[in-house]
Design a protein around this motif. Structure first.
Motif, PDB file in Angstrom:
ATOM      1  N   GLU A 267       5.923  14.352  15.272  1.00  0.00           N
ATOM      2  CA  GLU A 267       6.909  13.296  15.511  1.00  0.00           C
ATOM      3  C   GLU A 267       6.461  11.979  14.909  1.00  0.00           C
ATOM      4  N   ALA A 268       5.165  11.658  15.069  1.00  0.00           N
ATOM      5  CA  ALA A 268       4.659  10.408  14.499  1.00  0.00           C
ATOM      6  C   ALA A 268       4.719  10.443  12.972  1.00  0.00           C
ATOM      7  N   LYS A 269       4.435  11.593  12.372  1.00  0.00           N
ATOM      8  CA  LYS A 269       4.515  11.701  10.916  1.00  0.00           C
ATOM      9  C   LYS A 269       5.953  11.541  10.432  1.00  0.00           C
ATOM     10  N   ALA A 270       6.902  12.134  11.157  1.00  0.00           N
ATOM     11  CA  ALA A 270       8.304  11.986  10.769  1.00  0.00           C
ATOM     12  C   ALA A 270       8.756  10.529  10.871  1.00  0.00           C
ATOM     13  N   SER A 271       8.345   9.848  11.944  1.00  0.00           N
ATOM     14  CA  SER A 271       8.687   8.433  12.090  1.00  0.00           C
ATOM     15  C   SER A 271       8.079   7.600  10.967  1.00  0.00           C
ATOM     16  N   ALA A 272       6.836   7.902  10.617  1.00  0.00           N
ATOM     17  CA  ALA A 272       6.189   7.170   9.528  1.00  0.00           C
ATOM     18  C   ALA A 272       6.912   7.399   8.205  1.00  0.00           C
ATOM     19  N   MET A 273       7.343   8.631   7.944  1.00  0.00           N
ATOM     20  CA  MET A 273       8.061   8.912   6.704  1.00  0.00           C
ATOM     21  C   MET A 273       9.402   8.189   6.660  1.00  0.00           C
ATOM     22  N   VAL A 274      10.102   8.147   7.785  1.00  0.00           N
ATOM     23  CA  VAL A 274      11.408   7.457   7.814  1.00  0.00           C
ATOM     24  C   VAL A 274      11.218   5.965   7.602  1.00  0.00           C
ATOM     25  N   LEU A 275      10.236   5.380   8.300  1.00  0.00           N
ATOM     26  CA  LEU A 275      10.004   3.943   8.163  1.00  0.00           C
ATOM     27  C   LEU A 275       9.544   3.575   6.758  1.00  0.00           C
ATOM     28  N   ALA A 276       8.752   4.444   6.133  1.00  0.00           N
ATOM     29  CA  ALA A 276       8.268   4.145   4.788  1.00  0.00           C
ATOM     30  C   ALA A 276       9.352   4.313   3.730  1.00  0.00           C
ATOM     31  N   SER A 277      10.319   5.183   3.979  1.00  0.00           N
ATOM     32  CA  SER A 277      11.369   5.426   2.983  1.00  0.00           C
ATOM     33  C   SER A 277      12.571   4.495   3.138  1.00  0.00           C
ATOM     34  N   LEU A 278      12.666   3.762   4.241  1.00  0.00           N
ATOM     35  CA  LEU A 278      13.824   2.882   4.434  1.00  0.00           C
ATOM     36  C   LEU A 278      13.932   1.763   3.390  1.00  0.00           C
ATOM     37  N   PRO A 279      12.882   0.955   3.157  1.00  0.00           N
ATOM     38  CA  PRO A 279      13.034  -0.148   2.175  1.00  0.00           C
ATOM     39  C   PRO A 279      13.399   0.316   0.770  1.00  0.00           C
ATOM     40  N   PRO A 280      12.705   1.283   0.156  1.00  0.00           N
ATOM     41  CA  PRO A 280      13.158   1.704  -1.181  1.00  0.00           C
ATOM     42  C   PRO A 280      14.526   2.370  -1.170  1.00  0.00           C
ATOM     43  N   GLY A 281      14.851   3.075  -0.085  1.00  0.00           N
ATOM     44  CA  GLY A 281      16.175   3.687  -0.004  1.00  0.00           C
ATOM     45  C   GLY A 281      17.282   2.647   0.063  1.00  0.00           C
ATOM     46  N   VAL A 282      17.085   1.624   0.894  1.00  0.00           N
ATOM     47  CA  VAL A 282      18.094   0.564   0.993  1.00  0.00           C
ATOM     48  C   VAL A 282      18.212  -0.199  -0.324  1.00  0.00           C
ATOM     49  N   MET A 283      17.062  -0.439  -0.975  1.00  0.00           N
ATOM     50  CA  MET A 283      17.088  -1.137  -2.266  1.00  0.00           C
ATOM     51  C   MET A 283      17.860  -0.324  -3.307  1.00  0.00           C
ATOM     52  N   THR A 284      17.655   0.971  -3.311  1.00  0.00           N
ATOM     53  CA  THR A 284      18.375   1.813  -4.266  1.00  0.00           C
ATOM     54  C   THR A 284      19.875   1.815  -3.999  1.00  0.00           C
ATOM     55  N   MET A 285      20.270   1.905  -2.739  1.00  0.00           N
ATOM     56  CA  MET A 285      21.705   1.902  -2.415  1.00  0.00           C
ATOM     57  C   MET A 285      22.354   0.567  -2.750  1.00  0.00           C
ATOM     58  N   VAL A 286      21.634  -0.536  -2.493  1.00  0.00           N
ATOM     59  CA  VAL A 286      22.189  -1.851  -2.852  1.00  0.00           C
ATOM     60  C   VAL A 286      22.315  -1.981  -4.362  1.00  0.00           C
ATOM     61  N   TYR A 287      21.315  -1.467  -5.094  1.00  0.00           N
ATOM     62  CA  TYR A 287      21.386  -1.545  -6.558  1.00  0.00           C
ATOM     63  C   TYR A 287      22.552  -0.723  -7.104  1.00  0.00           C
TER      64      TYR A 287
END
Length: 329
Positions: A267-287
């Motif tokens: 569970e902690a690894k999944a949370s870490a992966m989600v938190l780490a992928s949010l900023p580049p994912g949001v940046m890509t969608m905004v771009y």
């Protein structure tokens, strides 16, 4: 006979007696046997305390000396066993030679630099960074992942192989024949490692040296345990099947503990992966939706500083989360 004023005579007498009593009470302990007894008790207790402290100091110095000696031995062993590229490729189970690996790394670095310059239209500094990452970092990261995956497969099969040896010894087969059975019938990478061990014995290499070479190819505590058990049995004798059965039980318990740790940290690894992928994912969608809104981050100086700062903070956060969920047992 003149009359004597008793109150005036008794008052100085009582005062003198009180003063003498006070002096006696203060001076008595210094001249009595109790004082000498207390001195003897203090001297004895002090001697014992000094002896205890001296013994504790001697014990701590011995422990420190032993720890320093073990550390020196470990440093010498590490310096003696230099990890070469050939050994790294053997640990990863790759059939490449060091020359082929270096050529592939150089080609990958050139490809990364070409993509940055010709497709992304970046500066030479970015191309140099991309060439360094593509030619030096990425191939070694892939090699490390291959090594970790191969070691995990080996550990998953090692307990079963030890059980085969135990059953073979109990049925009367020699140890070399049991290892040949494992080499013939076990899947990779366990079969290839024991096959290499058997072939070395056919060429005259002793079993202890062959296991030591296996420990070099597979730097795992479990393989070291196996080598130590067999070496001790060869030198001192004893019931090898019982010792290997106990080792097999220990290895299975370690595997169960590893799986339990993996399940608890999922569970902690999944949370870490989600938190780490949010900023580049949001940046890509905004771009993709409104590129003019986010382009100042890549076209202005302050935007570059913001991107570098955000990437640095993200990297620090990822490293902290990785440290929190990376359990050692």
């Amino acid at each position: 006979m003149p009359d004597i004023d008793l109150p005036l005579f008794i008052a100085p007498l009582l005062a003198a007696l009180a003063f003498a009593g006070a002096v006696f009470a203060v001076a008595y302990p210094y001249f009595s046997d109790d004082r000498q007894k207390d001195k003897r008790i203090e001297s004895i207790s002090g001697t014992r305390g000094r002896k205890g402290s001296v013994a504790a100091e001697i014990q701590s110095s011995r422990k420190k000396s032993v720890a320093d000696t073990l550390k020196e031995i470990e440093v010498r062993e590490k310096a003696k066993k230099k990890i070469t590229m050939t050994l790294r490729l053997l640990r990863a189970g790759s059939s490449l030679t060091p020359r082929d690996f270096y050529i592939a790394s150089a080609l990958l670095g050139v490809l990364a630099a070409s993509i940055v310059v010709f497709l992304l239209h970046q500066s030479m500094a970015a191309a140099i960074v991309a060439a360094f990452v593509g030619g030096f970092g990425l191939p070694r990261w892939i090699l490390k992942k291959m090594t970790t995956r191969r070691q995990g497969k080996f550990l998953g099969q090692l307990a079963n192989a030890i059980d085969v040896i135990v059953r073979g010894i109990k049925s009367g087969l020699p140890l070399n024949e049991c290892m040949q059975v494992i080499a013939r019938e076990s899947p990779e990478p366990l079969g290839s490692e024991f096959r290499e061990l058997v072939e070395q014995q056919k060429l005259g290499v002793s079993l202890g040296d062959g296991l030591e070479r296996m420990c070099d190819r597979l730097p795992l505590a479990e393989v070291r345990f196996l080598a130590i058990v067999i070496s001790i049995q060869q030198q001192a004798g004893g019931n090898l099947s019982e010792a290997l059965a106990n080792l097999s039980g220990v290895l299975r318990e370690r595997q169960m503990l590893a799986l339990k740790v993996k399940a608890l940290s999922a569970e902690a690894k999944a949370s870490a992966m989600v938190l780490a992928s949010l900023p580049p994912g949001v940046m890509t969608m905004v771009y993709l939706s409104t590129p003019d809104y986010i382009m100042p981050l890549f076209t202005t100086t302050i935007g570059h500083f913001m991107v570098v700062g955000g990437a640095t903070w993200m990297l620090m956060g990822v490293l902290v989360m990785r440290k929190m969920i990376n359990f050692k047992f």
